[in-house]
Scaffold this motif. Structure first.
Motif, PDB file in Angstrom:
ATOM      1  N   ASN A 193       0.812  -1.218   0.000  1.00  5.38           N
ATOM      2  CA  ASN A 193       0.000   0.000   0.000  1.00  5.38           C
ATOM      3  C   ASN A 193       0.848   1.271   0.000  1.00  5.38           C
ATOM      4  O   ASN A 193       0.402   2.325  -0.478  1.00  5.38           O
ATOM      5  N   TYR A 194       2.045   1.185   0.545  1.00  6.04           N
ATOM      6  CA  TYR A 194       2.878   2.377   0.679  1.00  6.04           C
ATOM      7  C   TYR A 194       3.623   2.735  -0.599  1.00  6.04           C
ATOM      8  O   TYR A 194       4.332   3.746  -0.652  1.00  6.04           O
ATOM      9  N   LEU A 195       3.465   1.949  -1.640  1.00  7.77           N
ATOM     10  CA  LEU A 195       4.073   2.257  -2.928  1.00  7.77           C
ATOM     11  C   LEU A 195       3.234   3.223  -3.752  1.00  7.77           C
ATOM     12  O   LEU A 195       3.767   3.984  -4.563  1.00  7.77           O
ATOM     13  N   PHE A 196       1.915   3.209  -3.538  1.00  3.19           N
ATOM     14  CA  PHE A 196       0.983   3.803  -4.496  1.00  3.19           C
ATOM     15  C   PHE A 196       0.431   5.163  -4.067  1.00  3.19           C
ATOM     16  O   PHE A 196       0.415   5.506  -2.884  1.00  3.19           O
ATOM     17  N   ASP A 197      -0.077   5.899  -5.067  1.00  5.50           N
ATOM     18  CA  ASP A 197      -0.787   7.146  -4.803  1.00  5.50           C
ATOM     19  C   ASP A 197      -2.148   6.823  -4.199  1.00  5.50           C
ATOM     20  O   ASP A 197      -2.492   5.652  -3.991  1.00  5.50           O
ATOM     21  N   GLU A 198      -2.937   7.839  -3.901  1.00 11.10           N
ATOM     22  CA  GLU A 198      -4.213   7.638  -3.219  1.00 11.10           C
ATOM     23  C   GLU A 198      -5.199   6.808  -4.039  1.00 11.10           C
ATOM     24  O   GLU A 198      -6.062   6.132  -3.483  1.00 11.10           O
ATOM     25  N   ASP A 199      -5.091   6.857  -5.362  1.00  9.17           N
ATOM     26  CA  ASP A 199      -5.970   6.073  -6.231  1.00  9.17           C
ATOM     27  C   ASP A 199      -5.485   4.637  -6.423  1.00  9.17           C
ATOM     28  O   ASP A 199      -6.170   3.835  -7.062  1.00  9.17           O
ATOM     29  N   GLU A 200      -4.299   4.342  -5.898  1.00  9.44           N
ATOM     30  CA  GLU A 200      -3.713   3.000  -5.983  1.00  9.44           C
ATOM     31  C   GLU A 200      -3.426   2.566  -7.420  1.00  9.44           C
ATOM     32  O   GLU A 200      -3.361   1.381  -7.725  1.00  9.44           O
ATOM     33  N   THR A 201      -3.236   3.528  -8.319  1.00  6.55           N
ATOM     34  CA  THR A 201      -3.007   3.190  -9.731  1.00  6.55           C
ATOM     35  C   THR A 201      -1.615   3.578 -10.221  1.00  6.55           C
ATOM     36  O   THR A 201      -1.196   3.131 -11.285  1.00  6.55           O
ATOM     37  N   VAL A 202      -0.916   4.406  -9.460  1.00  4.00           N
ATOM     38  CA  VAL A 202       0.407   4.878  -9.858  1.00  4.00           C
ATOM     39  C   VAL A 202       1.387   4.634  -8.719  1.00  4.00           C
ATOM     40  O   VAL A 202       1.107   4.973  -7.568  1.00  4.00           O
ATOM     41  N   ILE A 203       2.536   4.007  -9.045  1.00  8.38           N
ATOM     42  CA  ILE A 203       3.578   3.844  -8.029  1.00  8.38           C
ATOM     43  C   ILE A 203       4.250   5.196  -7.825  1.00  8.38           C
ATOM     44  O   ILE A 203       4.881   5.740  -8.738  1.00  8.38           O
ATOM     45  N   LYS A 204       4.087   5.741  -6.634  1.00  3.99           N
ATOM     46  CA  LYS A 204       4.533   7.102  -6.324  1.00  3.99           C
ATOM     47  C   LYS A 204       5.714   7.131  -5.360  1.00  3.99           C
ATOM     48  O   LYS A 204       6.523   8.052  -5.384  1.00  3.99           O
ATOM     49  N   TYR A 205       5.802   6.135  -4.497  1.00  4.82           N
ATOM     50  CA  TYR A 205       6.802   6.155  -3.432  1.00  4.82           C
ATOM     51  C   TYR A 205       7.773   4.976  -3.568  1.00  4.82           C
ATOM     52  O   TYR A 205       7.539   4.040  -4.334  1.00  4.82           O
ATOM     53  N   THR A 206       8.841   5.033  -2.800  1.00  2.20           N
ATOM     54  CA  THR A 206       9.772   3.924  -2.703  1.00  2.20           C
ATOM     55  C   THR A 206       9.693   3.335  -1.297  1.00  2.20           C
ATOM     56  O   THR A 206       9.224   3.983  -0.370  1.00  2.20           O
ATOM     57  N   LEU A 207      10.145   2.102  -1.181  1.00  5.24           N
ATOM     58  CA  LEU A 207      10.175   1.436   0.122  1.00  5.24           C
ATOM     59  C   LEU A 207      11.616   1.391   0.630  1.00  5.24           C
ATOM     60  O   LEU A 207      12.546   1.292  -0.164  1.00  5.24           O
ATOM     61  N   PRO A 208      11.824   1.461   1.922  1.00  5.69           N
ATOM     62  CA  PRO A 208      10.804   1.562   2.958  1.00  5.69           C
ATOM     63  C   PRO A 208      10.175   2.957   3.017  1.00  5.69           C
ATOM     64  O   PRO A 208      10.845   3.955   2.730  1.00  5.69           O
ATOM     65  N   TYR A 209       8.907   2.987   3.369  1.00  6.91           N
ATOM     66  CA  TYR A 209       8.188   4.243   3.549  1.00  6.91           C
ATOM     67  C   TYR A 209       8.391   4.673   5.003  1.00  6.91           C
ATOM     68  O   TYR A 209       7.967   3.974   5.938  1.00  6.91           O
ATOM     69  N   ASN A 210       9.069   5.809   5.198  1.00  7.65           N
ATOM     70  CA  ASN A 210       9.364   6.279   6.551  1.00  7.65           C
ATOM     71  C   ASN A 210       9.402   7.802   6.566  1.00  7.65           C
ATOM     72  O   ASN A 210      10.419   8.415   6.231  1.00  7.65           O
ATOM     73  N   PRO A 211       8.306   8.452   6.973  1.00  9.11           N
ATOM     74  CA  PRO A 211       8.257   9.920   6.988  1.00  9.11           C
ATOM     75  C   PRO A 211       9.250  10.557   7.951  1.00  9.11           C
ATOM     76  O   PRO A 211       9.560  11.747   7.806  1.00  9.11           O
ATOM     77  N   LEU A 212       9.745   9.790   8.934  1.00  5.07           N
ATOM     78  CA  LEU A 212      10.709  10.366   9.866  1.00  5.07           C
ATOM     79  C   LEU A 212      12.071  10.585   9.224  1.00  5.07           C
ATOM     80  O   LEU A 212      12.910  11.306   9.769  1.00  5.07           O
ATOM     81  N   LYS A 213      12.278   9.966   8.069  1.00  8.45           N
ATOM     82  CA  LYS A 213      13.550  10.112   7.369  1.00  8.45           C
ATOM     83  C   LYS A 213      13.428  10.891   6.068  1.00  8.45           C
ATOM     84  O   LYS A 213      14.357  10.910   5.255  1.00  8.45           O
ATOM     85  N   ASP A 214      12.266  11.531   5.863  1.00  8.91           N
ATOM     86  CA  ASP A 214      12.026  12.292   4.629  1.00  8.91           C
ATOM     87  C   ASP A 214      11.097  13.453   4.982  1.00  8.91           C
ATOM     88  O   ASP A 214       9.901  13.252   5.195  1.00  8.91           O
ATOM     89  N   GLU A 215      11.639  14.653   5.061  1.00 11.84           N
ATOM     90  CA  GLU A 215      10.863  15.813   5.510  1.00 11.84           C
ATOM     91  C   GLU A 215       9.665  16.094   4.610  1.00 11.84           C
ATOM     92  O   GLU A 215       8.571  16.402   5.093  1.00 11.84           O
ATOM     93  N   ALA A 216       9.853  15.977   3.301  1.00  9.08           N
ATOM     94  CA  ALA A 216       8.739  16.223   2.381  1.00  9.08           C
ATOM     95  C   ALA A 216       7.636  15.191   2.571  1.00  9.08           C
ATOM     96  O   ALA A 216       6.437  15.522   2.537  1.00  9.08           O
ATOM     97  N   LEU A 217       8.025  13.941   2.774  1.00  6.46           N
ATOM     98  CA  LEU A 217       7.058  12.875   3.009  1.00  6.46           C
ATOM     99  C   LEU A 217       6.291  13.110   4.305  1.00  6.46           C
ATOM    100  O   LEU A 217       5.078  12.901   4.375  1.00  6.46           O
TER     101      LEU A 217
END
Length: 249
Positions: free
Chosen positions: A165-189
């Protein structure tokens, strides 16, 4: 304010706004459970097999991050001795609402599951932990604490997101993110997650989830996969969740 405090406040808001996992069971569902007709969820759509629990009457159960008045009241109706730990005040209020309605006093503990659990060694026969560790950065300490507070032969039931689930945009149709998903290590995220009222969530690997349980001294006895229950990935049959049953050595 640390990230677990932020998440607790965000979940409180979700519950006040009618979040699916913060809606208590009805009196009718409680009565059915008392008569042996019941089902609970570790993941979005599949009920946990009854054989994963064994005899419930008199069993000491910890609902770990399991507030909301959904699972613990069912276990109580089945005769179990239940304690629920959650960091969301609103989720614990839902437990109290059901208890008041059904004539029992739930044992509610407000605590952060990233900290040492406030229980003695070998207290519980079973721990029920529905999807929630996606709000926690480090899992190893949690598995060790679960092993500590369970009796030998005790059962750990866990539901978790496999990371898809953490790869995709809100519509779940486009891969938007990379793994691991960790907002504590990415200010924009992090900023994006706050703007979307998403909370501080984390993807975890099977090594962290299942491997971590095994390293903490558990034996895996069964598992199943589940979908989101709706959306593009669900429509395409993509399993995004896993439930595991482990036993303490």
């Amino acid at each position: 304010m640390n990230y677990t405090d932020i998440n607790a406040k965000i979940v409180d808001g979700w519950v006040k706004n009618g979040w699916e996992w913060g809606k208590p069971i009805s009196h009718e569902v409680f009565e059915k459970a008392r008569n042996g007709e019941w089902g609970v969820y570790l993941t979005p759509t599949k009920t946990v097999p009854h054989e994963w629990f064994g005899e419930m009457h008199g069993k000491k159960i910890l609902g770990l991050a399991s507030g909301g008045g959904q699972q613990i009241p069912v276990f109580t109706a089945l005769g179990a001795d239940c304690t629920v730990l959650d960091y969301s005040t609103e989720q614990l209020k839902r437990e109290e609402e059901v208890g008041k309605r059904e004539g029992y006093t739930p044992k509610c503990v407000r605590a952060d599951m990233t900290k040492p659990l406030p229980f003695e060694d070998g207290t519980f026969d079973l721990i029920f932990n529905p999807v929630s560790n996606c709000y926690v950065e480090e899992l190893e300490p949690i598995w060790k604490e679960c092993a500590r507070v369970l009796k030998p032969g005790g059962v750990l039931l866990v539901g978790f997101d496999n990371g898809f689930n953490y790869l995709f945009d809100e519509d779940e149709t486009v891969i938007k993110y990379t793994l691991p998903y960790n907002p504590l290590k990415d200010e924009a995220l992090y900023r994006e997650a706050m703007d979307l009222d998403f909370g501080v969530q984390f993807s975890h690997t099977l090594d962290e989830e299942i491997g971590g349980q095994l390293r903490a001294g558990f034996i895996l006895t069964d598992l199943y996969e589940d979908t989101n229950g709706g959306g593009f990935l669900h429509e395409h049959g993509v399993p995004c969740f896993v439930a595991t049953r482990c036993v303490k050595k």
